[in-house]
Design an enzyme around this catalytic site. Structure first.
Site, short mmCIF file in Angstrom:
data_model
loop_
_atom_site.label_atom_id
_atom_site.label_comp_id
_atom_site.label_asym_id
_atom_site.label_seq_id
_atom_site.Cartn_x
_atom_site.Cartn_y
_atom_site.Cartn_z
N LYS A 127 0.80 -1.23 0.00
CA LYS A 127 0.00 0.00 0.00
C LYS A 127 0.84 1.28 0.00
O LYS A 127 0.41 2.31 -0.50
CB LYS A 127 -0.95 -0.01 1.19
CG LYS A 127 -2.04 -1.07 1.03
CD LYS A 127 -3.32 -0.68 1.70
CE LYS A 127 -4.46 -1.58 1.29
NZ LYS A 127 -4.30 -2.98 1.76
N GLU A 186 -9.88 6.64 3.88
CA GLU A 186 -10.73 5.66 4.54
C GLU A 186 -9.87 4.43 4.80
O GLU A 186 -8.87 4.21 4.13
CB GLU A 186 -11.89 5.27 3.62
CG GLU A 186 -11.59 4.17 2.57
CD GLU A 186 -10.53 4.54 1.53
OE1 GLU A 186 -10.32 5.76 1.30
OE2 GLU A 186 -9.89 3.63 0.97
N SER A 228 1.57 -9.81 -1.08
CA SER A 228 1.26 -8.39 -0.91
C SER A 228 1.58 -7.83 0.47
O SER A 228 1.77 -6.63 0.62
CB SER A 228 -0.22 -8.15 -1.23
OG SER A 228 -1.04 -9.00 -0.44
C1 LIG Z 1 -5.17 -3.98 1.63
C2 LIG Z 1 -4.47 -5.24 1.31
C3 LIG Z 1 -4.89 -6.08 0.25
C4 LIG Z 1 -6.13 -5.81 -0.56
O1 LIG Z 1 -6.14 -4.64 -1.30
P1 LIG Z 1 -5.91 -4.64 -2.88
O2 LIG Z 1 -6.23 -3.26 -3.27
O3 LIG Z 1 -6.83 -5.66 -3.46
O4 LIG Z 1 -4.49 -5.01 -3.10
C5 LIG Z 1 -4.14 -7.20 -0.05
N1 LIG Z 1 -3.06 -7.53 0.68
C6 LIG Z 1 -2.64 -6.77 1.72
C7 LIG Z 1 -1.43 -7.20 2.48
C8 LIG Z 1 -3.33 -5.60 2.06
O5 LIG Z 1 -2.91 -4.87 3.10
#
Ligand SMILES: *Cc1c(COP(=O)(O)O)cnc(C)c1O
Length: 402
Positions: free
Chosen positions: A100, A122, A388
């Protein structure tokens, strides 16, 4: 205010068109009061992010602040188990623990160049709130984060992080007191402070140009994957890229530079929650229909009369009743392969990665890891899984299962 001017856009064009549409999805469905803000962004975002000075500062902060490039790691024991060459893109090693930060760095630089003094955001799980509070501290800008009261209770450590970083966290007590209500509240704030406020949206959702802008900021992920694969394997293109999808920003970033390479299979994994038919799910492509959510036309989980249905997932980051318009288009056109994993399957996959590779993933990418079991690979296949985020925030949940 916006009508769909692009009903006949040819499939096979994966980027956004000049009206903000991906195929039939996207656009900017906003209250009249927000028109000047959104128009300003639409008119200026591309020219600003193409300026040399912007690019230089963005690259510098990605490298020296966020910790990029993140490694591309060949997971040998996982590869052996699934009979392919599985590489993990280590977004979990980014500052603040997830992808993020790539987006919030990009948007804070844009906000500065638009001379905005006050930042709103948000957040659901608090991850986007933390990433926003982080860059606001870095730049000395006021930060207000809207968060559902229920989420504040569930995600207390992230509330503490935001407060430590100097952000004001405002509890939202309307509706189900979760992410969609927090988003509505942030939009309301923006309407009331149109001149000095910039709204940092955390995924590839919202009115045009947010989905395209966020995808561009996250596209560093696939830019690096191409370069790193070339160094490691001699070729730039993998056979598969896997990513989990909440709103879809990490997936958009991991897919971006492969969208036009049709030999690369793009696998998006949604949260099935307790099961797609259980009534407690967040698998939008399986359960959703075309509708308007948070300013754009996309697939939305809704009742026949258009009331948004409360989603469910064990992972707060995937607990969203929609999906970005790019992904709705990838789904409808067949360019993307959409799979899902349940709550318990995700936990199982997280435990597997921890024991095979010594990496504790966040619950969100654990969904993508589980989906490795759903496809048949060839031994020579190169498979990239976008990891992610890291699992520190989810340890309590994991412990309940062990
Ligand atoms: C917020 C988050 C997501 C989901 O958000 P996307 O916009 O779909 O990427 C996925 N993995 C992690 C670690 C997150 O913090």
């Amino acid at each position: 205010m916006s009508t769909n001017k692009n009903e006949k856009a040819p499939l096979g064009v994966w980027g956004v068109n000049e009206y903000g549409y991906y195929g039939e999805f996207g656009g900017a469905f906003i209250p009249e009061m927000l028109y000047p803000n959104v128009k300003e962004l639409q008119d200026r975002y591309l020219s600003i992010i193409r300026e040399d000075d912007f690019k230089k500062e963005f690259e510098h902060l990605l490298k020296d602040y966020a910790g990029r490039p993140t490694p591309l790691f060949l997971a040998e024991r996982l590869s052996e188990k699934y009979g392919a060459n599985i590489y993990l893109k280590r977004e979990d090693l980014c500052h603040t623990g997830a992808h993020k930060i790539n987006n919030t760095i990009g948007q804070i630089l844009l906000a500065q160049r638009l001379r905005k003094k006050r930042i709103i955001a948000e957040t659901g799980a608090g991850q986007h709130g933390v990433a926003t509070a982080t860059v606001c501290a870095l730049k000395g800008l006021a930060c207000i984060v809207y968060m559902g009261e229920k989420d504040m209770e569930r995600q207390a450590p992230n509330v503490a992080r935001m407060k430590m970083l100097g952000a004001k966290v405002i509890p939202v007590i309307s509706g189900s007191k979760t992410l969609k209500d927090a988003t509505n509240e942030a939009i309301r704030d923006w309407i009331n402070h149109p001149a000095d406020t910039y709204y940092i949206i955390g995924s590839v959702v919202g009115p045009h140009p947010y989905p395209d802008m966020v995808a561009r900021f996250q596209s560093i992920i696939s830019e690096e994957i191409r370069k790193q694969l070339k160094e490691k394997t001699g070729k730039e293109l993998p056979d598969y890229v896997f990513a989990c999808v909440g709103g879809g920003s990490n997936a958009a970033g991991a897919f971006y530079h492969f969208l036009d390479e049709t030999s690369v299979k793009l696998v998006a994994v949604e949260a099935a929650g307790q099961g797609i038919e259980s009534g407690f799910s967040a698998a939008t492509t399986q359960l959703g229909t075309t509708g308007i959510l948070h300013g754009s036309k996309s697939l939305v989980m809704q009742t026949a009369d258009g009331q948004v249905v409360e989603p469910h997932s064990i992972s707060a980051g995937l607990d969203y009743p929609g999906i970005g318009p790019m992904h709705a288009h990838l789904y409808n056109s067949g360019r993307g392969i959409f799979l899902s994993a349940t709550d318990t399957e995700a936990v199982e996959a997280a435990k597997e990665l921890a024991s095979l590779e010594g990496i504790i993933p966040a619950l969100e990418p654990a969904h993508a890891l589980f989906a490795l079991r759903k496809l048949q690979f060839k031994k020579s296949d190169i498979v990239v899984v976008n990891l992610s985020g890291r699992g520190d925030k989810d340890l309590d949940t994991y412990m309940k299962f062990i």
